[in-house]
Design a protein around this motif. Structure first.
Motif, PDB file in Angstrom:
ATOM      1  N   SER A 146       0.875  -1.175   0.000  1.00 50.99           N
ATOM      2  CA  SER A 146       0.000   0.000   0.000  1.00 50.99           C
ATOM      3  C   SER A 146       0.911   1.224   0.000  1.00 50.99           C
ATOM      4  O   SER A 146       2.135   1.103   0.051  1.00 50.99           O
ATOM      5  CB  SER A 146      -0.908   0.002   1.233  1.00 50.99           C
ATOM      6  N   MET A 147       0.318   2.376  -0.015  1.00 52.97           N
ATOM      7  CA  MET A 147       1.120   3.606   0.007  1.00 52.97           C
ATOM      8  C   MET A 147       1.877   3.730   1.326  1.00 52.97           C
ATOM      9  O   MET A 147       3.000   4.198   1.344  1.00 52.97           O
ATOM     10  CB  MET A 147       0.209   4.824  -0.194  1.00 52.97           C
ATOM     11  N   GLN A 148       1.247   3.295   2.429  1.00 55.00           N
ATOM     12  CA  GLN A 148       1.897   3.389   3.735  1.00 55.00           C
ATOM     13  C   GLN A 148       2.904   2.258   3.945  1.00 55.00           C
ATOM     14  O   GLN A 148       3.898   2.433   4.620  1.00 55.00           O
ATOM     15  CB  GLN A 148       0.866   3.361   4.874  1.00 55.00           C
ATOM     16  N   LYS A 149       2.620   1.078   3.427  1.00 54.73           N
ATOM     17  CA  LYS A 149       3.495  -0.099   3.618  1.00 54.73           C
ATOM     18  C   LYS A 149       3.722  -0.764   2.265  1.00 54.73           C
ATOM     19  O   LYS A 149       3.015  -1.704   1.909  1.00 54.73           O
ATOM     20  CB  LYS A 149       2.874  -1.088   4.599  1.00 54.73           C
ATOM     21  N   PRO A 150       4.713  -0.295   1.510  1.00 56.67           N
ATOM     22  CA  PRO A 150       4.960  -0.924   0.216  1.00 56.67           C
ATOM     23  C   PRO A 150       5.592  -2.317   0.397  1.00 56.67           C
ATOM     24  O   PRO A 150       6.089  -2.659   1.467  1.00 56.67           O
ATOM     25  CB  PRO A 150       5.951   0.025  -0.462  1.00 56.67           C
ATOM     26  N   ILE A 151       5.554  -3.090  -0.645  1.00 60.93           N
ATOM     27  CA  ILE A 151       6.205  -4.412  -0.616  1.00 60.93           C
ATOM     28  C   ILE A 151       7.699  -4.183  -0.425  1.00 60.93           C
ATOM     29  O   ILE A 151       8.304  -3.375  -1.136  1.00 60.93           O
ATOM     30  CB  ILE A 151       5.918  -5.181  -1.916  1.00 60.93           C
ATOM     31  N   GLU A 164      22.232 -16.062  11.701  1.00 62.50           N
ATOM     32  CA  GLU A 164      22.507 -14.777  11.057  1.00 62.50           C
ATOM     33  C   GLU A 164      21.481 -14.598   9.936  1.00 62.50           C
ATOM     34  O   GLU A 164      21.341 -15.474   9.080  1.00 62.50           O
ATOM     35  CB  GLU A 164      23.927 -14.789  10.489  1.00 62.50           C
ATOM     36  N   PRO A 165      20.726 -13.486   9.918  1.00 59.93           N
ATOM     37  CA  PRO A 165      19.696 -13.313   8.894  1.00 59.93           C
ATOM     38  C   PRO A 165      20.270 -13.346   7.473  1.00 59.93           C
ATOM     39  O   PRO A 165      21.323 -12.776   7.202  1.00 59.93           O
ATOM     40  CB  PRO A 165      19.108 -11.927   9.187  1.00 59.93           C
ATOM     41  N   VAL A 166      19.564 -14.054   6.602  1.00 57.95           N
ATOM     42  CA  VAL A 166      19.912 -14.107   5.193  1.00 57.95           C
ATOM     43  C   VAL A 166      18.998 -13.133   4.477  1.00 57.95           C
ATOM     44  O   VAL A 166      17.770 -13.180   4.635  1.00 57.95           O
ATOM     45  CB  VAL A 166      19.741 -15.542   4.638  1.00 57.95           C
ATOM     46  N   LEU A 167      19.599 -12.251   3.700  1.00 58.02           N
ATOM     47  CA  LEU A 167      18.813 -11.252   2.971  1.00 58.02           C
ATOM     48  C   LEU A 167      18.387 -11.844   1.634  1.00 58.02           C
ATOM     49  O   LEU A 167      19.224 -12.250   0.826  1.00 58.02           O
ATOM     50  CB  LEU A 167      19.638  -9.986   2.743  1.00 58.02           C
ATOM     51  N   LEU A 168      17.065 -11.889   1.417  1.00 54.08           N
ATOM     52  CA  LEU A 168      16.520 -12.422   0.176  1.00 54.08           C
ATOM     53  C   LEU A 168      15.865 -11.281  -0.601  1.00 54.08           C
ATOM     54  O   LEU A 168      14.953 -10.615  -0.098  1.00 54.08           O
ATOM     55  CB  LEU A 168      15.488 -13.518   0.460  1.00 54.08           C
ATOM     56  N   ARG A 169      16.339 -11.040  -1.797  1.00 53.74           N
ATOM     57  CA  ARG A 169      15.813  -9.982  -2.653  1.00 53.74           C
ATOM     58  C   ARG A 169      14.413 -10.371  -3.117  1.00 53.74           C
ATOM     59  O   ARG A 169      14.179 -11.483  -3.576  1.00 53.74           O
ATOM     60  CB  ARG A 169      16.735  -9.797  -3.850  1.00 53.74           C
ATOM     61  N   VAL A 170      13.488  -9.440  -3.009  1.00 52.21           N
ATOM     62  CA  VAL A 170      12.118  -9.640  -3.470  1.00 52.21           C
ATOM     63  C   VAL A 170      12.051  -9.092  -4.895  1.00 52.21           C
ATOM     64  O   VAL A 170      12.229  -7.896  -5.107  1.00 52.21           O
ATOM     65  CB  VAL A 170      11.103  -8.928  -2.563  1.00 52.21           C
ATOM     66  N   PRO A 171      11.801  -9.972  -5.865  1.00 51.90           N
ATOM     67  CA  PRO A 171      11.748  -9.473  -7.248  1.00 51.90           C
ATOM     68  C   PRO A 171      10.491  -8.635  -7.472  1.00 51.90           C
ATOM     69  O   PRO A 171       9.484  -8.791  -6.760  1.00 51.90           O
ATOM     70  CB  PRO A 171      11.719 -10.756  -8.085  1.00 51.90           C
TER      71      PRO A 171
END
Length: 175
Positions: A146-151, A164-171
């Motif tokens: 949404s405008m307040q909480k984008p993906i 340790e957190p793994v960073l996963l790119r959101v396509p």
């Protein structure tokens, strides 16, 4: 010349001969003593050289032992790293399926237990507690912005054995 003089002359000649022989004997004795002294000096030098050689051999042996110990440590570390590299692991990526549906894909060689997303819910649906994803499996989930909480552009994911957190790119959405 008197008959009594002949034995005196023979005695004098023999005395002179004895004197010459004793001089030569003294000369040879002196040479033998000098040679013995030189031999003793050479023997002392040989002992000193033998000690030096022995000390050098001990140092060389100690260095060889240390080098061997280093090589063994390096070989053990290399084996440990190779075992760690070949150990089955879970690996994840995110792909967009359709509209608001994305997929969390485990393309690794091991299952992942208790998979959790550390990012706050809102843009995505809640993942169930104790989520397990086997190797090669896919977990579909929804995200709506949404405008307040984008993906989000990235999701931080952890699982058992991966603290340790793994960073996963959101396509981006495909349509």
């Amino acid at each position: 010349m008197d008959m009594g003089d002949a034995p005196a002359w023979v005695g004098a000649g023999l005395g002179l001969a004895a004197f010459v022989v004793s001089l030569r004997s003294v000369k040879h004795s002196k040479r033998a003593a000098d040679a013995a002294e030189g031999s003793a000096t050479a023997a002392e030098q040989s002992v000193v050289e033998t000690r030096r050689s022995s000390d050098a051999a001990e140092r060389s042996a100690a260095a060889a032992e240390e080098t061997l110990a280093d090589q063994r440590r390096e070989a053990a570390e290399r084996r440990r790293q190779e075992e760690e590299a070949s150990r089955p692991r879970a690996k994840f990526r995110i792909e967009h399926r359709s509209r608001a549906v994305w997929e969390l894909i485990n393309y690794g060689t091991a299952a992942a237990e208790n998979v959790r997303c550390l990012d706050a819910p809102g843009a995505r649906d809640e993942w169930p507690a104790g989520l397990s994803i086997a190797a090669g499996d896919v977990y579909p989930f929804m995200m709506a912005g949404s405008m307040q909480k984008p993906i989000p552009f990235v999701l931080r994911v952890v699982w058992e054995g991966q603290d340790e957190p793994v960073l996963l790119r959101v396509p981006p959405r495909i349509g």
